[in-house]
Design a protein around this motif. Structure first.
Motif, PDB file in Angstrom:
ATOM      1  N   ALA A  40      -5.060  13.715  -7.532  1.00 28.55           N
ATOM      2  CA  ALA A  40      -4.231  12.713  -7.751  1.00 28.55           C
ATOM      3  C   ALA A  40      -4.731  11.264  -7.456  1.00 28.55           C
ATOM      4  N   THR A  41      -5.710  11.319  -7.511  1.00 25.09           N
ATOM      5  CA  THR A  41      -6.146   9.187  -7.483  1.00 25.09           C
ATOM      6  C   THR A  41      -6.903   8.778  -9.396  1.00 25.09           C
ATOM      7  N   GLN A  42      -6.848  10.129  -9.634  1.00 25.00           N
ATOM      8  CA  GLN A  42      -7.299  10.054 -11.410  1.00 25.00           C
ATOM      9  C   GLN A  42      -6.916   9.382 -11.937  1.00 25.00           C
ATOM     10  N   VAL A  89       0.989  -1.358   0.505  1.00 19.98           N
ATOM     11  CA  VAL A  89       0.313  -0.178  -0.200  1.00 19.98           C
ATOM     12  C   VAL A  89       0.921   1.422  -0.190  1.00 19.98           C
ATOM     13  N   LEU A  90       1.604   1.212   1.217  1.00 25.34           N
ATOM     14  CA  LEU A  90       2.325   2.518   0.884  1.00 25.34           C
ATOM     15  C   LEU A  90       3.528   2.943  -0.004  1.00 25.34           C
ATOM     16  N   ASP A  91       4.306   2.177   0.074  1.00 26.16           N
ATOM     17  CA  ASP A  91       5.328   2.328  -1.310  1.00 26.16           C
ATOM     18  C   ASP A  91       4.685   1.915  -2.723  1.00 26.16           C
ATOM     19  N   ARG A  92       3.028   1.764  -3.019  1.00 22.91           N
ATOM     20  CA  ARG A  92       2.966   1.679  -4.451  1.00 22.91           C
ATOM     21  C   ARG A  92       1.254   2.951  -4.707  1.00 22.91           C
ATOM     22  N   ASP A  93       1.499   2.910  -5.532  1.00 21.00           N
ATOM     23  CA  ASP A  93       0.190   4.324  -6.293  1.00 21.00           C
ATOM     24  C   ASP A  93      -0.632   3.557  -5.584  1.00 21.00           C
ATOM     25  N   PRO A  94      -1.841   4.390  -5.802  1.00 17.78           N
ATOM     26  CA  PRO A  94      -2.352   5.860  -5.913  1.00 17.78           C
ATOM     27  C   PRO A  94      -1.046   6.999  -4.181  1.00 17.78           C
ATOM     28  N   VAL A  95      -1.148   5.511  -3.130  1.00 21.08           N
ATOM     29  CA  VAL A  95      -0.904   6.496  -1.912  1.00 21.08           C
ATOM     30  C   VAL A  95       0.535   6.478  -2.268  1.00 21.08           C
ATOM     31  N   ALA A  96       1.602   6.068  -2.511  1.00 23.34           N
ATOM     32  CA  ALA A  96       2.945   6.624  -2.731  1.00 23.34           C
ATOM     33  C   ALA A  96       3.105   8.085  -3.562  1.00 23.34           C
ATOM     34  N   LEU A 138       1.261  10.436  -0.905  1.00 23.01           N
ATOM     35  CA  LEU A 138       2.821  10.967   0.524  1.00 23.01           C
ATOM     36  C   LEU A 138       3.746  11.907   0.240  1.00 23.01           C
ATOM     37  N   LYS A 139       3.896  11.772  -0.931  1.00 24.81           N
ATOM     38  CA  LYS A 139       4.928  12.440  -1.540  1.00 24.81           C
ATOM     39  C   LYS A 139       4.987  14.096  -2.015  1.00 24.81           C
ATOM     40  N   SER A 140       3.134  13.746  -2.058  1.00 26.69           N
ATOM     41  CA  SER A 140       3.369  15.119  -2.695  1.00 26.69           C
ATOM     42  C   SER A 140       3.221  16.521  -1.687  1.00 26.69           C
ATOM     43  N   ASP A 141       3.522  17.799  -2.074  1.00 25.19           N
ATOM     44  CA  ASP A 141       4.001  18.587  -1.215  1.00 25.19           C
ATOM     45  C   ASP A 141       3.364  19.064   0.148  1.00 25.19           C
ATOM     46  N   SER A 142       1.930  19.080   0.286  1.00 28.33           N
ATOM     47  CA  SER A 142       1.112  19.023   1.153  1.00 28.33           C
ATOM     48  C   SER A 142       0.615  17.952   2.023  1.00 28.33           C
ATOM     49  N   VAL A 143       1.453  16.473   2.076  1.00 30.58           N
ATOM     50  CA  VAL A 143       1.458  15.604   3.276  1.00 30.58           C
ATOM     51  C   VAL A 143       2.454  15.302   3.982  1.00 30.58           C
ATOM     52  N   THR A 144       2.994  15.244   5.249  1.00 33.46           N
ATOM     53  CA  THR A 144       4.483  14.975   5.560  1.00 33.46           C
ATOM     54  C   THR A 144       4.181  13.640   6.181  1.00 33.46           C
ATOM     55  N   PRO A 145       5.438  12.550   5.463  1.00 37.11           N
ATOM     56  CA  PRO A 145       4.855  10.741   6.236  1.00 37.11           C
ATOM     57  C   PRO A 145       5.765  11.107   6.809  1.00 37.11           C
ATOM     58  N   MET A 146       5.898  10.611   8.582  1.00 39.46           N
ATOM     59  CA  MET A 146       6.656  10.423   9.504  1.00 39.46           C
ATOM     60  C   MET A 146       6.306   9.534   9.986  1.00 39.46           C
ATOM     61  N   ARG A 147       7.649   8.980  10.632  1.00 36.38           N
ATOM     62  CA  ARG A 147       7.801   7.589  10.336  1.00 36.38           C
ATOM     63  C   ARG A 147       8.029   6.799  11.870  1.00 36.38           C
ATOM     64  N   ALA A 148       7.294   6.576  13.045  1.00 35.55           N
ATOM     65  CA  ALA A 148       8.411   6.121  13.984  1.00 35.55           C
ATOM     66  C   ALA A 148       8.588   4.570  14.226  1.00 35.55           C
ATOM     67  N   ASP A 149       9.835   4.574  14.591  1.00 35.50           N
ATOM     68  CA  ASP A 149      10.571   3.001  14.378  1.00 35.50           C
ATOM     69  C   ASP A 149      10.463   2.785  15.246  1.00 35.50           C
ATOM     70  N   TRP A 150      10.475   1.576  15.677  1.00 30.14           N
ATOM     71  CA  TRP A 150       9.848   0.960  17.846  1.00 30.14           C
ATOM     72  C   TRP A 150      10.368  -0.449  17.649  1.00 30.14           C
ATOM     73  N   THR A 151      11.478  -0.766  16.274  1.00 32.34           N
ATOM     74  CA  THR A 151      12.510  -1.365  16.331  1.00 32.34           C
ATOM     75  C   THR A 151      12.786  -1.782  17.994  1.00 32.34           C
ATOM     76  N   ARG A 152      12.849  -0.962  18.141  1.00 29.86           N
ATOM     77  CA  ARG A 152      14.211  -1.279  19.267  1.00 29.86           C
ATOM     78  C   ARG A 152      13.096  -0.130  20.610  1.00 29.86           C
ATOM     79  N   PRO A 153      13.220  -0.536  21.615  1.00 32.58           N
ATOM     80  CA  PRO A 153      12.252   0.292  22.386  1.00 32.58           C
ATOM     81  C   PRO A 153      12.384   1.406  22.677  1.00 32.58           C
ATOM     82  N   SER A 154      10.963   1.827  23.052  1.00 28.73           N
ATOM     83  CA  SER A 154      10.907   3.735  23.347  1.00 28.73           C
ATOM     84  C   SER A 154       9.917   3.724  23.760  1.00 28.73           C
ATOM     85  N   ASP A 155      10.332   4.807  24.703  1.00 27.26           N
ATOM     86  CA  ASP A 155       8.854   4.894  25.670  1.00 27.26           C
ATOM     87  C   ASP A 155       8.344   5.897  25.063  1.00 27.26           C
ATOM     88  N   VAL A 156       8.797   6.543  24.542  1.00 28.74           N
ATOM     89  CA  VAL A 156       7.683   7.848  23.448  1.00 28.74           C
ATOM     90  C   VAL A 156       6.809   7.317  22.665  1.00 28.74           C
TER      91      VAL A 156
END
Length: 711
Positions: free
Chosen positions: A709-711, A628-635, A638-656
């Motif tokens: 974007a989805t047309q 989904v995330l790495d394929r169009d139309p979603v990709a 997410l790359k458009s100027d009006s969208v900020t994709p933000m990733r939280a990596d929980w591979t290692r412990p994070s209290d935040v």
């Protein structure tokens, strides 16, 4: 006049003599020019400095003053503790004359929510009372204030301005200004004794992620609210407030990192016109229990627990068909083939033992969860995959299983034990049990529909809730075993043994090796590349020693194999990258590192923020990313100027990250949420993503160009 002043002093002793002068005067109708400064005027606010006195009376030591701020519609400013984001007012008095001290007082705040963030402050208008002490009583003075004020609506605007008010000798009181100051002073929180209130108890939860308090007040409560302050960097969420008679109980989630209790605690409680100030609060060791009707609460709790248990069974059942459970399915299929030629009784008991293995692991997981929670450790679904030694243990098991299936060696048991196991009565029960337990182990890094709801309920509930929900999850995951145990005749529909089984063994070995490769990738994120390389090398040596080539070692074979296995656990000790610095968190330049405080700023600027909480050990996350995330139309969205994709990596412990998930009632991943101008509080998405689901959430959040974007 003297009697009036004494009465006013007595009625406002909590604020001081200067404000007491104002406390009994008539309603506000707008201060006269003699009692106010030239106003600061901007498109969003107006501010002025006002005094109750028209001049400085002979021998006067105090002045009653205030900074009056009027805000345009939808604009707000902040209290001394602004909440999760924001800044409190800052005022300095350089340039003032004949001023010894100015005490800046804050009226009780109101709560407002912007961009999903809890803030404390003021809307429409606010007057900050000032208690001014003169250096030379009775002499002329001048108040000069340099004010920094943050004013926010959809955007935030810092305002900096100066206010100046000269005061010559004179007498008389400006009734309008005095009334304005008196009204503001009456809203300044006072000691609890003033309102017949007392703090019963205050404590942190065991894991330090919530503050719980209990306050008693004669006459009870109507519409209370609680505003806590605990250090500069501690932010609180919406309180859960319950009232029973004169008792108020409140629990406030801590949105920042868990606290230790060493931070100073101050509480402000409001209830209509009542504003209570509790300073230097000492924390108790045990959090107070909430007031409740025991009979009604018990009935409703049992009903709710039963419903959630049914949801958990469904979630556990769905885990059997999740993409991350392919190795589990292969193990189940292999065990079914092995049991085909056995008697129905043997098949039934064998699959019951496999179901018992699933349940045993789930009970062990519940016990570990309870123990970790008792020690104040953050817990969640699949968190054992953040432990490098757990990953090495799984890798060792998978390596041995795969090599065994590939025919590199056979694990021989003592002859007496093999003879006993060959009988139809006891053959392989331990292996059946281990198969079920191992299947459950490999299923835990997955998340599925209904699973998140069940886990969130368990993690936020009582110990009995954790035990029941994990048992229900185990039953759902074990349902295929239980189905065959109930109808052993289903085994007959499997293909007859033949040469194809040799090929199947190699296929299953390949599947297990693919799983091992994935776990090595997870280990890279958790412990670093050197640890993964060390582990892979030592496990390869272990397999080689157990193979026919290693048979030449004769008596030394067993100790050498044991040494190789031990060496696999001796992970190189050294610095590993934090989640914010790891390669996975920045796999593409389009993704920014998760920063919760950055979300409202970007939303205020008109952006849509897509948050993806993921981890290397979460295969469902990887499936969402690849499909989904790495394929169009979603990709493209997410790359458009009006969208900020933000990733939280929980591979290692994070209290935040754990606290962020908990604020949404989630304890497992994947978790995705979309923020935007039209959805400032966020739109949580289901565990399994689709292009339509993500696109619709982006549209609801305010992404206007999504149709194009989805047309």
């Amino acid at each position: 006049m003297s009697r009036i002043l004494k009465d006013l002093t007595r009625r406002a002793r909590g604020v001081g003599y200067a404000l007491a002068l104002a406390s009994g005067l008539v309603a506000f109708a707008g201060p006269s020019p003699a009692a106010q400064s030239e106003p600061h005027v901007s498109p969003i606010s107006t501010a002025r400095l006002v005094t109750a006195e028209n001049g400085i009376a002979p021998d006067a030591r105090y002045l009653s003053a205030g900074i009056a701020v009027t805000l345009e519609d939808a604009w707000k400013t902040y209290w001394r503790s602004p909440g999760e984001v924001g800044l409190p007012p800052e005022v300095t008095w350089e340039g003032s004359e004949n001023i010894a001290e100015v005490e800046f007082l804050f009226p009780a705040p109101t709560r407002f929510r912007a961009f999903g963030i809890e803030n404390f402050g003021y809307a429409d208008e606010v007057t900050f009372p000032l208690k001014v002490t003169l250096a030379d009583p009775g002499a002329p003075a001048q108040l000069s204030a340099q004010v920094n004020l943050l004013v926010c609506a959809d955007i935030c605007v810092p305002e900096t301005f100066e206010l100046s008010l000269p005061l010559a000798p004179g007498e008389g009181v400006d009734l309008d200004a005095a009334s304005l100051i008196a009204d503001a002073a009456s809203q300044v929180p006072e000691a609890p004794e003033r309102f017949g209130a007392s703090l019963t108890s205050a404590a942190l939860t065991d894991d330090g992620t919530a503050l719980v308090l209990s306050v008693a007040r004669a006459g009870g409560w109507t519409d209370p609210d609680v505003f806590p302050e605990m250090g500069e960097f501690t932010a609180f969420g919406v309180p859960d407030i319950r009232v029973e008679g004169d008792a108020l109980w409140a629990q406030l989630p801590i949105l920042s990192e868990p606290v230790t209790g060493e931070e100073p605690l101050r509480l402000t409680l409001t209830d209509g016109a009542v504003a209570i100030d509790l300073q230097d609060v000492a924390l108790d060791a045990t959090a107070p229990a909430p007031p409740y009707d025991a009979t009604q609460a018990a009935g409703s709790a049992v009903t709710e627990l039963l419903w959630i248990a049914l949801v958990a069974v469904l979630g556990g059942l769905i885990l059997n068909v999740m993409p991350c459970v392919l190795p589990v399915l292969s193990i189940k299929f292999a065990s079914a083939l092995k049991a085909k030629d056995h008697s129905p009784a043997r098949v039934r008991v064998g699959f019951l033992m496999s179901a018992a293995g699933v349940l045993a692991f789930m009970w062990a997981l519940a016990a570990g969860t309870l123990a970790a929670r008792g020690m104040g450790v953050s817990v969640g679904w699949g968190l054992q995959f953040q432990n490098p030694y757990f990953l090495v243990a799984l890798l060792a098991i998978l390596a041995v299983f795969a090599a065994n299936l590939a025919g590199l060696f056979e694990i021989a048991l003592p002859q007496g034990l093999m003879t006993r196991m060959a009988s139809d009565k006891g053959s392989g029960y331990l292996g059946d049990f281990a198969t079920g337990a191992f299947a459950a182990v490999l299923a835990t890094p997955c998340s599925a529909p209904f699973l998140g709801t069940a886990i969130a309920f368990a993690m936020a509930g009582r110990p009995i809730d954790i035990v029941v929900i994990f048992t229900a999850l185990g039953l759902g995951l074990a349902l295929p075993y239980l189905l065959i145990a109930a109808a052993p005749g289903l085994i007959r529909y499997l293909p007859k043994p033949g040469a194809w089984m040799v090929t199947l063994k190699f296929v299953l070995a390949a599947l297990l090796l693919l799983t091992a490769a994935w776990l090595l990738f997870v280990l890279i994120g958790v412990a670093g590349p050197s640890a993964a390389l060390w582990t892979a090398g030592t496990l390869a040596i272990l397999v080689l020693i157990l193979s026919p080539l290693g048979a030449r070692l004769s008596r030394a074979r067993t100790p050498v194999a044991a040494a190789a296995l031990i060496a696999a656990f001796l992970l190189p000790v050294g610095p590993t990258p934090t989640s914010a610095e790891s390669g996975d968190a920045l796999t593409a330049s389009d993704w920014v590192v998760f920063d919760r405080s950055e979300i409202p700023r970007r939303v205020a600027a008109g952006e849509v923020v897509f948050v993806d909480v993921t981890a290397d050990w979460c295969l469902t996350c990887k499936a969402n990313k690849a499909l989904v995330l790495d394929r169009d139309p979603v990709a493209s969205l997410l790359k458009s100027d009006s969208v900020t994709p933000m990733r939280a990596d929980w591979t290692r412990p994070s209290d935040v990250i754990a606290a962020y998930l908990k604020s949404f009632g989630r304890f497992g991943i994947p978790f995705n949420v979309v923020y935007g101008p039209a959805a400032p509080e966020g739109i949580p998405l289901p565990e399994i993503l689709s292009a339509e689901t993500v696109s619709e959430a982006l549209r609801e959040a305010g992404l206007r160009q999504i149709a194009l974007a989805t047309q």
